[in-house]
Scaffold this motif. Structure first.
Motif, PDB file in Angstrom:
ATOM      1  N   SER A 309     -17.538  -8.866 -18.959  1.00 40.20           N
ATOM      2  CA  SER A 309     -16.709  -7.668 -18.744  1.00 40.20           C
ATOM      3  C   SER A 309     -16.546  -7.228 -17.862  1.00 40.20           C
ATOM      4  CB  SER A 309     -17.077  -7.160 -20.300  1.00 40.20           C
ATOM      5  OG  SER A 309     -16.499  -6.823 -21.232  1.00 40.20           O
ATOM      6  N   ILE A 310     -16.280  -7.509 -16.521  1.00 39.01           N
ATOM      7  CA  ILE A 310     -16.675  -7.361 -15.715  1.00 39.01           C
ATOM      8  C   ILE A 310     -16.518  -6.325 -14.875  1.00 39.01           C
ATOM      9  CG2 ILE A 310     -16.737  -9.969 -14.541  1.00 39.01           C
ATOM     10  CD1 ILE A 310     -13.592  -9.521 -13.632  1.00 39.01           C
ATOM     11  N   ASN A 311     -16.124  -5.599 -15.587  1.00 39.58           N
ATOM     12  CA  ASN A 311     -15.136  -3.901 -15.123  1.00 39.58           C
ATOM     13  C   ASN A 311     -16.093  -2.692 -15.395  1.00 39.58           C
ATOM     14  OD1 ASN A 311     -12.946  -3.715 -14.182  1.00 39.58           O
ATOM     15  ND2 ASN A 311     -11.504  -3.096 -16.175  1.00 39.58           N
ATOM     16  N   TYR A 312     -17.930  -3.452 -16.512  1.00 34.73           N
ATOM     17  CA  TYR A 312     -18.944  -2.922 -15.910  1.00 34.73           C
ATOM     18  C   TYR A 312     -19.337  -3.015 -15.671  1.00 34.73           C
ATOM     19  CZ  TYR A 312     -17.635  -1.128 -20.749  1.00 34.73           C
ATOM     20  OH  TYR A 312     -17.108  -0.269 -22.088  1.00 34.73           O
ATOM     21  N   ALA A 313     -19.162  -4.390 -14.131  1.00 33.84           N
ATOM     22  CA  ALA A 313     -20.882  -4.699 -13.451  1.00 33.84           C
ATOM     23  C   ALA A 313     -20.670  -3.664 -12.274  1.00 33.84           C
ATOM     24  CB  ALA A 313     -20.600  -6.000 -12.871  1.00 33.84           C
ATOM     25  N   PRO A 314     -21.818  -3.623 -11.731  1.00 35.06           N
ATOM     26  CA  PRO A 314     -22.298  -2.412 -10.628  1.00 35.06           C
ATOM     27  C   PRO A 314     -21.652  -2.631  -9.509  1.00 35.06           C
ATOM     28  CG  PRO A 314     -24.091  -3.342 -11.463  1.00 35.06           C
ATOM     29  CD  PRO A 314     -23.742  -4.330 -12.582  1.00 35.06           C
ATOM     30  N   ASN A 315     -21.359  -4.240  -9.083  1.00 40.32           N
ATOM     31  CA  ASN A 315     -20.720  -4.343  -8.082  1.00 40.32           C
ATOM     32  C   ASN A 315     -19.113  -4.813  -8.498  1.00 40.32           C
ATOM     33  OD1 ASN A 315     -21.064  -6.486  -9.565  1.00 40.32           O
ATOM     34  ND2 ASN A 315     -20.920  -8.317  -7.879  1.00 40.32           N
ATOM     35  N   ALA A 316     -18.790  -3.958  -8.890  1.00 42.96           N
ATOM     36  CA  ALA A 316     -17.403  -3.497  -9.902  1.00 42.96           C
ATOM     37  C   ALA A 316     -16.206  -3.722  -8.453  1.00 42.96           C
ATOM     38  CB  ALA A 316     -16.593  -3.364 -11.442  1.00 42.96           C
ATOM     39  N   PRO A 317     -16.769  -2.852  -8.190  1.00 46.77           N
ATOM     40  CA  PRO A 317     -15.879  -2.250  -6.946  1.00 46.77           C
ATOM     41  C   PRO A 317     -15.152  -3.154  -6.235  1.00 46.77           C
ATOM     42  CG  PRO A 317     -17.166  -0.579  -7.035  1.00 46.77           C
ATOM     43  CD  PRO A 317     -17.210  -1.872  -8.182  1.00 46.77           C
ATOM     44  N   ASP A 318     -15.900  -4.472  -5.912  1.00 43.48           N
ATOM     45  CA  ASP A 318     -15.326  -5.655  -4.567  1.00 43.48           C
ATOM     46  C   ASP A 318     -14.590  -6.357  -5.606  1.00 43.48           C
ATOM     47  OD1 ASP A 318     -18.446  -4.690  -3.265  1.00 43.48           O
ATOM     48  OD2 ASP A 318     -19.061  -6.309  -4.190  1.00 43.48           O
ATOM     49  N   TYR A 319     -14.271  -7.000  -6.766  1.00 45.09           N
ATOM     50  CA  TYR A 319     -13.413  -7.047  -7.166  1.00 45.09           C
ATOM     51  C   TYR A 319     -12.304  -6.025  -7.266  1.00 45.09           C
ATOM     52  CZ  TYR A 319     -11.962  -6.297 -12.363  1.00 45.09           C
ATOM     53  OH  TYR A 319     -11.594  -5.764 -12.731  1.00 45.09           O
ATOM     54  N   HIS A 320     -12.408  -5.106  -7.759  1.00 50.86           N
ATOM     55  CA  HIS A 320     -11.301  -3.831  -7.192  1.00 50.86           C
ATOM     56  C   HIS A 320     -10.745  -3.474  -6.569  1.00 50.86           C
ATOM     57  CE1 HIS A 320     -13.312  -1.378 -10.950  1.00 50.86           C
ATOM     58  NE2 HIS A 320     -13.120  -3.008 -11.374  1.00 50.86           N
ATOM     59  N   LYS A 321     -11.407  -4.021  -5.109  1.00 49.29           N
ATOM     60  CA  LYS A 321     -10.448  -3.940  -4.386  1.00 49.29           C
ATOM     61  C   LYS A 321     -10.032  -4.946  -3.260  1.00 49.29           C
ATOM     62  CE  LYS A 321     -12.411  -3.449   1.067  1.00 49.29           C
ATOM     63  NZ  LYS A 321     -13.489  -3.077   2.316  1.00 49.29           N
ATOM     64  N   ALA A 322     -10.362  -6.387  -3.743  1.00 48.04           N
ATOM     65  CA  ALA A 322      -9.703  -7.468  -4.402  1.00 48.04           C
ATOM     66  C   ALA A 322      -8.613  -7.433  -4.653  1.00 48.04           C
ATOM     67  CB  ALA A 322     -10.391  -8.782  -4.506  1.00 48.04           C
ATOM     68  N   VAL A 323      -8.144  -6.928  -6.275  1.00 43.05           N
ATOM     69  CA  VAL A 323      -7.457  -7.108  -6.595  1.00 43.05           C
ATOM     70  C   VAL A 323      -6.220  -6.095  -5.922  1.00 43.05           C
ATOM     71  CG1 VAL A 323      -5.645  -5.995  -9.190  1.00 43.05           C
ATOM     72  CG2 VAL A 323      -8.513  -7.689  -8.906  1.00 43.05           C
ATOM     73  N   ALA A 324      -6.749  -5.032  -5.252  1.00 47.58           N
ATOM     74  CA  ALA A 324      -5.568  -4.151  -5.257  1.00 47.58           C
ATOM     75  C   ALA A 324      -4.835  -4.357  -3.174  1.00 47.58           C
ATOM     76  CB  ALA A 324      -6.658  -2.725  -4.288  1.00 47.58           C
ATOM     77  N   GLY A 325      -6.003  -4.748  -3.144  1.00 50.55           N
ATOM     78  CA  GLY A 325      -5.542  -6.083  -1.447  1.00 50.55           C
ATOM     79  C   GLY A 325      -4.837  -7.616  -1.824  1.00 50.55           C
ATOM     80  N   TRP A 326      -4.923  -7.922  -2.980  1.00 49.04           N
ATOM     81  CA  TRP A 326      -3.661  -8.834  -3.553  1.00 49.04           C
ATOM     82  C   TRP A 326      -2.271  -8.529  -3.970  1.00 49.04           C
ATOM     83  CZ3 TRP A 326      -1.813  -9.237  -8.353  1.00 49.04           C
ATOM     84  CH2 TRP A 326      -0.980 -10.597  -8.796  1.00 49.04           C
ATOM     85  N   ALA A 327      -2.375  -7.020  -4.390  1.00 46.82           N
ATOM     86  CA  ALA A 327      -1.319  -6.625  -5.157  1.00 46.82           C
ATOM     87  C   ALA A 327      -0.693  -6.463  -3.975  1.00 46.82           C
ATOM     88  CB  ALA A 327      -1.606  -5.583  -6.127  1.00 46.82           C
ATOM     89  N   LYS A 328      -0.994  -6.123  -2.620  1.00 52.60           N
ATOM     90  CA  LYS A 328      -0.519  -5.086  -1.467  1.00 52.60           C
ATOM     91  C   LYS A 328       0.397  -6.422  -0.636  1.00 52.60           C
ATOM     92  CE  LYS A 328      -2.694  -1.071  -0.655  1.00 52.60           C
ATOM     93  NZ  LYS A 328      -4.002  -0.398  -0.271  1.00 52.60           N
ATOM     94  N   SER A 329      -0.115  -7.848  -0.865  1.00 52.34           N
ATOM     95  CA  SER A 329       0.814  -8.639  -0.081  1.00 52.34           C
ATOM     96  C   SER A 329       1.254  -9.930  -1.204  1.00 52.34           C
ATOM     97  CB  SER A 329      -1.088  -9.199   0.201  1.00 52.34           C
ATOM     98  OG  SER A 329      -1.539 -10.314  -0.912  1.00 52.34           O
ATOM     99  N   ILE A 330       1.131  -9.616  -2.217  1.00 51.62           N
ATOM    100  CA  ILE A 330       1.755 -10.203  -2.426  1.00 51.62           C
ATOM    101  C   ILE A 330       4.040  -9.669  -2.935  1.00 51.62           C
ATOM    102  CG2 ILE A 330       1.239 -10.881  -4.329  1.00 51.62           C
ATOM    103  CD1 ILE A 330       1.736  -9.608  -6.607  1.00 51.62           C
TER     104      ILE A 330
END
Length: 330
Positions: A309-330
């Motif tokens: 359940s990675i939204n509970y990870a202390p470093n979850a913002p890293d993947y959140h940022k990666a998703v936002a970058g991907w979503a902007k690029s498609i």
């Protein structure tokens, strides 16, 4: 005044508005929404149900992410109330300019609770499809996203209806590790709606969904306090349609982003069919690419240091940022 009443009536009838808007951030408004959907085991035998969720829309947003939670989770998985500045996926995407619609799956939260036998991964996907139909043309781009079994539903929806512009898969691969998954399912208990609805036994969520991440009491307590159910029937076509047997993902024709943690349920080092190779993003992409032959672009991301359940990870913002970058690029 009469015109306003007519507008409000129309919005309610289409399921696009249930409560007045309230501010989420300075530039984002959030509202409770509800959508009528028809679901059933066959096209000839259907029931009228309701899918509920939270719609958050930044000013000027043209892309929306439709978010399906995993088993025993509802929409709160996407907006974790414990340290939300770190764990809230929806807040991170709203700040990046994307609208989000976090859904309660049928049987959970404020959505309808039909007989569990009617609730399969395919009926959940059909319900999500009907919601997506109501979101256009307000939003020109729709990304469907899921977590765990919700990812299976996202892939079924995208592969069956081909009505989205991108697919985000989190906490899921095509090679389920049954050695770890079966004990989690076996330890679930009836949840009181009918015997087909199950949830986790008390105080088992850390080992089931968060290990090997750090045990943070506030985080685990929030997860325990907001847990809900899943229908056992949801697992049947999740396995049939989203494993190496007959993967529906072969019909997905839009970009896909696959994100996992150090997830013992879906990752395994060198054991065939007992998990994908999640040792690196490149290894994960190589392992999963054969299941997406029609996808023009497959991106992968591994969030190290946490489990399922990675939204509970202390470093979850890293993947959140990666998703936002991907979503902007498609």
């Amino acid at each position: 005044m009469r015109f306003r009443r007519l507008c409000a009536t129309a919005l309610l009838a289409t399921g696009t508005l249930l409560a007045p808007t309230t501010p989420a951030t300075a530039a984002t408004t959030c509202q409770e929404v509800s959508y009528p959907v028809q679901v059933g085991l066959t096209p000839l035998i259907t029931t009228q149900e309701t899918i509920a969720g939270t719609l958050c829309t930044p000013t000027g947003a043209t892309t929306i992410q439709v978010l399906i939670p995993g088993g025993t989770y509802d929409r709160t998985y996407w907006n974790v109330g414990f340290e939300p500045e770190t764990h809230s996926y929806t807040q991170s995407q709203n700040k990046a300019g994307f609208a989000t619609l976090a859904l309660d799956r049928l049987g959970t939260g404020k959505s309808s609770k039909p007989l569990s036998a009617l609730v399969t991964a395919s009926t959940q996907a059909s319900a999500a499809h009907q919601v997506i139909e109501k979101l256009r043309p307000r939003f020109s781009k729709v990304i469907i996203a899921g977590h765990s079994i919700g990812s299976a539903m996202a892939m079924i929806e995208a592969g069956t209806h081909q009505d989205v512009d991108g697919v985000l898969i989190t906490g899921f691969t095509h090679k389920m590790n049954y050695i770890t998954v079966v004990p989690v399912l076996a330890n679930m208990i009836p949840a009181g709606l009918d015997l087909g609805y199950l949830t986790t036994a008390p105080n088992t969520r850390y080992n089931s969904f968060h290990k090997p991440g750090p045990l943070i009491p506030g985080s685990i307590n929030f997860d325990e306090s907001t847990k809900t159910v899943f229908a056992a029937t949801e697992a049947v076509d999740t396995i049939l349609l989203n494993t190496v047997i007959i993967p529906i993902s072969r019909r997905i024709t839009v970009p896909v982003f696959l994100v996992v943690g150090n997830d013992t349920h879906f990752c395994s080092a060198g054991v065939p069919l007992m998990g994908s190779d999640c040792s690196s993003p490149a290894a994960l992409k190589a392992d999963e690419a054969p299941f997406f032959p029609a996808t023009p672009r497959l991106d992968t991301y591994v969030l190290n240091g946490y489990g399922h359940s990675i939204n509970y990870a202390p470093n979850a913002p890293d993947y959140h940022k990666a998703v936002a970058g991907w979503a902007k690029s498609i």
